[in-house]
Scaffold this motif. Structure first.
Motif, PDB file in Angstrom:
ATOM      1  N   THR A 408       0.812  -1.219   0.000  1.00 47.36           N
ATOM      2  CA  THR A 408       0.000   0.000   0.000  1.00 47.36           C
ATOM      3  C   THR A 408       0.841   1.263   0.000  1.00 47.36           C
ATOM      4  O   THR A 408       0.502   2.254  -0.653  1.00 47.36           O
ATOM      5  N   CYS A 409       1.949   1.258   0.734  1.00 48.81           N
ATOM      6  CA  CYS A 409       2.811   2.439   0.805  1.00 48.81           C
ATOM      7  C   CYS A 409       4.266   2.023   0.623  1.00 48.81           C
ATOM      8  O   CYS A 409       4.623   0.866   0.852  1.00 48.81           O
ATOM      9  N   PRO A 410       5.145   2.956   0.228  1.00 48.93           N
ATOM     10  CA  PRO A 410       6.548   2.611  -0.035  1.00 48.93           C
ATOM     11  C   PRO A 410       7.463   2.729   1.177  1.00 48.93           C
ATOM     12  O   PRO A 410       8.660   2.972   1.030  1.00 48.93           O
ATOM     13  N   GLN A 411       6.913   2.559   2.397  1.00 52.36           N
ATOM     14  CA  GLN A 411       7.752   2.618   3.590  1.00 52.36           C
ATOM     15  C   GLN A 411       8.858   1.566   3.509  1.00 52.36           C
ATOM     16  O   GLN A 411       8.623   0.441   3.085  1.00 52.36           O
ATOM     17  N   ASP A 412      10.083   1.936   3.920  1.00 53.25           N
ATOM     18  CA  ASP A 412      11.219   1.024   3.867  1.00 53.25           C
ATOM     19  C   ASP A 412      10.909  -0.255   4.636  1.00 53.25           C
ATOM     20  O   ASP A 412      10.411  -0.215   5.764  1.00 53.25           O
ATOM     21  N   LEU A 416       9.309  -0.399   8.833  1.00 56.25           N
ATOM     22  CA  LEU A 416       7.886  -0.261   8.504  1.00 56.25           C
ATOM     23  C   LEU A 416       7.118   0.510   9.561  1.00 56.25           C
ATOM     24  O   LEU A 416       6.217   1.283   9.253  1.00 56.25           O
ATOM     25  N   ASP A 417       7.444   0.278  10.839  1.00 52.62           N
ATOM     26  CA  ASP A 417       6.722   0.952  11.921  1.00 52.62           C
ATOM     27  C   ASP A 417       7.663   1.759  12.799  1.00 52.62           C
ATOM     28  O   ASP A 417       7.508   1.824  14.016  1.00 52.62           O
ATOM     29  N   HIS A 418       8.645   2.383  12.193  1.00 56.77           N
ATOM     30  CA  HIS A 418       9.580   3.198  12.958  1.00 56.77           C
ATOM     31  C   HIS A 418       8.850   4.416  13.512  1.00 56.77           C
ATOM     32  O   HIS A 418       8.204   5.164  12.757  1.00 56.77           O
ATOM     33  N   PRO A 419       8.897   4.648  14.836  1.00 55.34           N
ATOM     34  CA  PRO A 419       8.096   5.741  15.422  1.00 55.34           C
ATOM     35  C   PRO A 419       8.508   7.126  14.949  1.00 55.34           C
ATOM     36  O   PRO A 419       7.709   8.062  15.013  1.00 55.34           O
ATOM     37  N   ASP A 420       9.755   7.292  14.476  1.00 53.15           N
ATOM     38  CA  ASP A 420      10.218   8.614  14.071  1.00 53.15           C
ATOM     39  C   ASP A 420      10.000   8.904  12.587  1.00 53.15           C
ATOM     40  O   ASP A 420      10.306  10.002  12.128  1.00 53.15           O
ATOM     41  N   LEU A 421       9.504   7.913  11.854  1.00 49.63           N
ATOM     42  CA  LEU A 421       9.300   8.114  10.428  1.00 49.63           C
ATOM     43  C   LEU A 421       7.823   8.356  10.140  1.00 49.63           C
ATOM     44  O   LEU A 421       6.968   7.589  10.597  1.00 49.63           O
ATOM     45  N   PRO A 422       7.487   9.406   9.403  1.00 51.71           N
ATOM     46  CA  PRO A 422       6.066   9.649   9.074  1.00 51.71           C
ATOM     47  C   PRO A 422       5.568   8.609   8.074  1.00 51.71           C
ATOM     48  O   PRO A 422       6.353   8.023   7.313  1.00 51.71           O
ATOM     49  N   ARG A 615       2.597  -7.541   8.269  1.00 55.10           N
ATOM     50  CA  ARG A 615       1.229  -7.784   8.734  1.00 55.10           C
ATOM     51  C   ARG A 615       0.837  -6.806   9.838  1.00 55.10           C
ATOM     52  O   ARG A 615      -0.295  -6.315   9.862  1.00 55.10           O
ATOM     53  N   GLN A 616       1.731  -6.534  10.779  1.00 51.04           N
ATOM     54  CA  GLN A 616       1.405  -5.545  11.807  1.00 51.04           C
ATOM     55  C   GLN A 616       1.376  -4.141  11.206  1.00 51.04           C
ATOM     56  O   GLN A 616       0.543  -3.313  11.595  1.00 51.04           O
ATOM     57  N   HIS A 617       2.252  -3.882  10.263  1.00 55.75           N
ATOM     58  CA  HIS A 617       2.246  -2.574   9.603  1.00 55.75           C
ATOM     59  C   HIS A 617       0.928  -2.336   8.873  1.00 55.75           C
ATOM     60  O   HIS A 617       0.432  -1.190   8.811  1.00 55.75           O
ATOM     61  N   SER A 618       0.321  -3.412   8.347  1.00 60.30           N
ATOM     62  CA  SER A 618      -0.920  -3.249   7.587  1.00 60.30           C
ATOM     63  C   SER A 618      -2.047  -2.676   8.439  1.00 60.30           C
ATOM     64  O   SER A 618      -2.991  -2.086   7.897  1.00 60.30           O
ATOM     65  N   MET A 619      -1.961  -2.820   9.772  1.00 56.04           N
ATOM     66  CA  MET A 619      -3.008  -2.280  10.638  1.00 56.04           C
ATOM     67  C   MET A 619      -3.143  -0.771  10.462  1.00 56.04           C
ATOM     68  O   MET A 619      -4.232  -0.215  10.649  1.00 56.04           O
ATOM     69  N   GLN A 620      -2.041  -0.098  10.106  1.00 54.33           N
ATOM     70  CA  GLN A 620      -2.091   1.347   9.945  1.00 54.33           C
ATOM     71  C   GLN A 620      -2.913   1.773   8.732  1.00 54.33           C
ATOM     72  O   GLN A 620      -3.326   2.940   8.637  1.00 54.33           O
ATOM     73  N   HIS A 621      -3.143   0.855   7.802  1.00 54.27           N
ATOM     74  CA  HIS A 621      -3.865   1.208   6.572  1.00 54.27           C
ATOM     75  C   HIS A 621      -5.343   0.857   6.629  1.00 54.27           C
ATOM     76  O   HIS A 621      -6.072   1.161   5.678  1.00 54.27           O
ATOM     77  N   TYR A 622      -5.791   0.212   7.702  1.00 59.29           N
ATOM     78  CA  TYR A 622      -7.181  -0.265   7.715  1.00 59.29           C
ATOM     79  C   TYR A 622      -8.189   0.881   7.760  1.00 59.29           C
ATOM     80  O   TYR A 622      -9.286   0.764   7.209  1.00 59.29           O
ATOM     81  N   ILE A 623      -7.836   1.954   8.418  1.00 60.68           N
ATOM     82  CA  ILE A 623      -8.779   3.077   8.450  1.00 60.68           C
ATOM     83  C   ILE A 623      -9.020   3.602   7.036  1.00 60.68           C
ATOM     84  O   ILE A 623     -10.163   3.886   6.650  1.00 60.68           O
TER      85      ILE A 623
END
Length: 940
Positions: A408-412, A416-422, A615-623
């Motif tokens: 869904t997104c090009p996050q490295d 994937l879930d780095h708190p300091d990266l938007p 899979r955990q990163h995908s939770m951010q896209h569910y909204i």
């Protein structure tokens, strides 16, 4: 851990309906008088007055529709449901030649012109129902069909008659003659066309790959023309609002999301398409294995549905999802399986096959096609590729993304879930094409996760962006991925290193004992050995989620419990059938809590490298998925996996196992024909009575009809009575161990007769004259609206609440718990009590029947749920003499079953504690809000 000296006086405040005196209930926050179902509403529709954008300001086609267009408005107290249809792509009815009707309210032409006595190709109803029974319902083998028909023929010889079919060949020939439903199967071959290497040539380079498919346009025509979907179908994208004032936006079905509206906006730029009906084509693919024992027989079905059909229909598997293809599975010798050339060919085989199968839809994506709809009207339909259902490996394949990256997104992939990266912007087809044109393949692979040497199937179709179309997959991403593969595994990895091998295994055994001791509940899978089983299915993961949290509470750090509690909240929220801005905010808040608390796994050394997990990163896209496509439970791979059973596995078992695909295809075609015939016969009113009734009263006028009325939010009815109990209240009380039963019934009767007055002294209470009218029941049936759970198309769910002294033939009893309404004006659990049902019974007083339940009360501990688990805790109520506080209540006060799990804390359960004793063995209990989704909505 038996109940101690805890004492409490329970005096619940019961309310009665001011119109009739009957007691009321509150179910999931909606006040409902069960006896009369006061919640009445009328349905209308409103045309959106909101301008689309500057390009659409001058749209004037069907401008008169703004006055005549139907609108939806539901009044419930001060709440209003308002639906705005797309103002241009509004599915305006037309004639069969495409001419718009003068008014959308014009009656549609009759769906069927065939006489209501024509059973063709069957001679009569008996033939049709026999064919359906033998081929579809019992799936009887050909030899057994022949044997049964021979016996049938022998029984009819003396009457000079014969059975409906001569043998299985006659049966199959008749089904094949059905002209409805069945779209014939076709095939094409493909093969590798590149250069061959010098020396030995890998077998996959010379193999021929056969792809079987059905014309997707013909399949869509069948779906659209089926009257079975009438009332569960959207002809236009819409925006739905509910609540006071302007209302709060709701997201439910595919057409309620932003994606369908945006697609309609794009199509609106072409004035020739105005008034058309947008038809999103939903696809799903997933490999399945039919038999490991016979050599990994794999099949690769491709499914199709349309976004106009409501989610509840697709989830109920009422032929709303159809298999349209079987893709080829490329095989190679092991030494070539990981070669770059073979992997490229395998990807291109998938995408080229999809492009070829869907080719017949391409003209209808730019020029409208006149098709008939479930309501009988003709409309000009314009196709578009819609959401794609798949698990993560299949999603990566469809999006041509390297495994480990987000599609869904090009996050490295490493952050994937780095708190300091938007969170970066979504991947887009245009941007990907620009990158491919500007960068080398290695750079694209390593820096962007893009596979650039394959042509995606979406490049053949307009307005198709696979990164946007890939929907979230609850089953594999959330339930099996995050929960089973991650969280449950991490808890085990924490216990052993921290506590040592011996103590860690003891704690894992304790978790298993707690899971095994969980009381039974309708639909709850039991785990006699805990969670230590070898192979996990999706159903195993769903079942364990319901009972896992109380099992680990007190045995692992509190933040670890809070992590899983936050995850479960997210999971249960996201699986709801209706979402609002409020639930989306709750999802956001819960996800933030999950990210905060899961750091405990990093701090304790379980995940020292962090949480860069797709899979955990995908939770951010569910909204965003919800905003685009509505509720995710209508686009989950659990739907396609369930369809595997009827379209692949059962037909394969019916085959002779040799070259079985052809037999599987033929079986699917016959099943489709039987289903289409049933829909047609039903639409013509030919299946109202049973087959026997029709045979007995063929000429009698049908006096039955549809009874109009509102949906009842919940109801409870007593099941079959038991005849072995005493016939007096005094004797019954002694029999069941409640000697005060007669007084409790007198108190109950007084409140029923005098709801506005407090009860007088005991000697002034009425004495019910029971006698033969006293009847005992071992269970009751609760029926309620629970669309987020497995339910019928209408969203209704049914469960049995048991109160039996002998469960499954043993001497152990089962006495379930239930939610009892106490305050119709309160929302959720705050308006309810929890009680354990000891007996269901009914009696008559002055010719009026009173169905009742004898219950023992629990009281809530504190004013808020437990801080660690997020669950409410309840304790059993005792009087000053140490006996359980009991009361007789009307069954109308029972909302539905409740599930309690004992609070063990850091103590160990005694060995041998049986689950049937669990409700008597603890001093306090968690009110399990994860028992199912309806309970979660009550207790959230």
């Amino acid at each position: 851990m038996s109940a101690g000296s805890h004492q409490r006086t329970h005096n619940p405040n019961r309310l009665s309906c001011p119109q009739c005196g009957y007691e009321c209930r509150n179910s999931s926050g909606l006040t409902q008088h069960v006896h009369s179902a006061h919640t009445l509403y009328d349905e209308h529709r409103v045309q959106s007055s909101e301008p689309l954008n500057e390009d659409h300001q001058d749209n004037d086609l069907h401008a008169e529709d703004h006055e005549n267009r139907p609108y939806t408005e539901r009044a419930q107290g001060t709440n209003i449901r308002r639906v705005e249809l797309h103002p241009v792509m509004n599915g305006h009815p037309c004639t069969p030649d495409g001419t718009p009707l003068p008014s959308p309210t014009t009656a549609p032409p009759l769906h069927a012109h065939t006489a209501s006595t024509d059973w063709s190709p069957y001679n009569n109803r008996l033939e049709f129902e026999t064919a359906e029974f033998l081929f579809k319902r019992t799936q009887m083998s050909q030899s057994k069909v022949n044997a049964l028909l021979d016996l049938w023929a022998a029984s009819l010889l003396k009457y000079n008659d014969k059975p409906p079919f001569a043998d299985h060949n006659d049966l199959h020939k008749t089904i094949d003659a059905t002209h409805l439903g069945g779209v014939p199967w076709q095939s094409f071959e493909t093969s590798y066309t590149g250069s061959l290497p010098d020396g030995p040539v890998p077998s996959w380079m010379t193999a021929k790959y056969e792809i079987w498919y059905r014309d997707p346009r013909a399949v869509i025509e069948n779906l659209l023309s089926s009257p079975d979907f009438n009332g569960e179908f959207d002809v236009a994208p819409y925006r739905e609002y509910y609540g006071p004032g302007s209302g709060e936006r709701q997201f439910t079905n595919v057409m309620s999301g932003d994606w369908a509206w945006k697609q309609a906006n794009l199509l609106s730029k072409n004035k020739d398409l105005h008034g058309s009906m947008f038809v999103p084509v939903i696809l799903g693919s997933d490999k399945t294995t039919v038999s490991v024992a016979t050599g990994q027989n794999e099949y690769y079905p491709l499914y199709l549905s349309i976004g106009n059909i409501h989610n509840n229909v697709r989830r109920a598997h009422r032929d709303g999802l159809v298999v349209i293809g079987f893709l080829a599975i490329a095989k190679s010798e092991r030494r070539h399986a990981d070669s770059l050339l073979f992997r490229r060919f395998r990807r291109q085989l998938f995408h080229s096959s999809l492009a070829s199968i869907l080719a017949s839809l391409r003209p209808g994506m730019t020029s409208p096609v006149v098709l008939r709809c479930p309501d009988g009207h003709f409309r000009r339909a314009i196709f578009g590729l819609g959401p794609y259902i798949a698990d993560y490996p299949e999603q990566a394949l469809a999006a041509l993304i390297v495994q480990g990256w987000c599609f869904t997104c090009p996050q490295d992939r490493n952050h994937l879930d780095h708190p300091d990266l938007p969170m970066p912007a979504r991947r887009a087809r245009e941007h990907t094409e620009e990158l491919i044109g500007a960068l080398e393949a290695d750079v694209l692979w390593h820096d962007y996760g893009i596979i650039s040497d394959v042509i995606p199937f979406t490049s053949n179709f307009p307005r198709a962006d696979i990164h946007e179309l890939l929907a979230g997959d609850l089953l594999h991403q959330i339930i099996k991925g995050c929960f089973k593969d991650h969280l449950v595994t991490w808890v085990g990895e924490y216990l052993v290193p921290v506590h040592g091998e011996a103590r860690g295994q003891e704690l894992l055994d304790e978790i298993d004992r707690r899971i095994a001791a969980v009381p039974p509940f309708p639909g709850l899978r039991r785990f006699p050995q805990g969670r230590d089983f070898k192979q996990w299915t999706g159903d195993d993961s769903k079942a364990l989620m319901k009972v896992y949290l109380p099992a680990i509470a007190g045995l692992v750090p509190d933040d670890m419990v809070r992590t899983i509690a936050a995850f479960l909240e997210f999971c249960y929220l996201v699986r709801r059938s209706t979402h609002t801005e409020k639930t989306l905010q709750q999802l956001e808040d819960t996800l933030q809590q999950f990210h905060e608390y899961r750091e405990v796994f990093r701090e304790t050394g379980v995940r020292p490298a962090g949480f860069s997990l797709p899979r955990q990163h995908s939770m951010q896209h569910y909204i965003q998925h919800i905003r685009n496509f509505g509720a995710p439970n209508g686009l989950c791979s659990s739907i396609t996996e369930a369809r595997h059973i009827t379209t692949v596995k059962e037909p394969w078992r019916r085959s002779n196992r040799y070259d079985a695909l052809g037999q599987v295809l033929k079986t699917n075609l016959r099943l489709d024909k039987l289903a289409a015939a049933r829909v047609d016969f039903t639409a013509r009113g030919m299946l109202r009575r049973s087959c026997l009734s029709d045979a007995l009263i063929e000429t009698e006028e049908d006096r039955n009809g549809v009874v109009p009325g509102p949906r009842v939010e919940a109801s409870v009815t007593l099941a079959r009575r038991v005849r072995i109990y005493p016939k007096s209240l005094e004797a019954l009380g002694m029999h069941i161990g409640v000697p005060q039963l007669e007084r409790l019934v007198s108190l109950f009767l007084y409140k029923q007769l005098n709801p506005e007055f407090p009860p007088p002294e005991t000697h002034l209470l009425p004495s019910p004259s029971t006698g033969r009218s006293l009847r005992i029941f071992h269970s009751a049936i609760a029926t309620f609206y629970a669309p987020s759970d497995l339910s019928g198309v209408g969203g209704m769910h049914r469960e049995r609440i048991r109160a039996t002294p002998h469960w499954r033939g043993s001497t152990q009893g089962r006495f379930d718990c239930a939610f009892i309404n106490k305050d119709p004006d309160a929302t959720g659990f705050t308006g309810m009590d929890v009680a354990r049902v000891r007996c269901f019974f009914s009696f008559k007083h002055e010719q009026r029947a009173y169905p009742c339940a004898l219950v023992e009360w629990f009281s809530v501990v504190g004013d808020t749920p437990d801080d660690t688990t997020g669950m409410w805790i309840v304790e059993p109520d005792f009087d000053i003499s140490g006996h359980r506080i009991a009361q007789v209540v009307h069954v109308d006060m029972i909302v539905r079953g409740a599930h309690l799990i004992g609070v063990a804390g850091d103590r160990s359960l005694p060995f041998g504690l049986h689950y049937t004793h669990s409700l008597d063995a603890f001093n306090a209990f968690y009110m399990n809000k994860y028992a199912d989704h309806h309970v979660h909505e009550i207790a959230f």
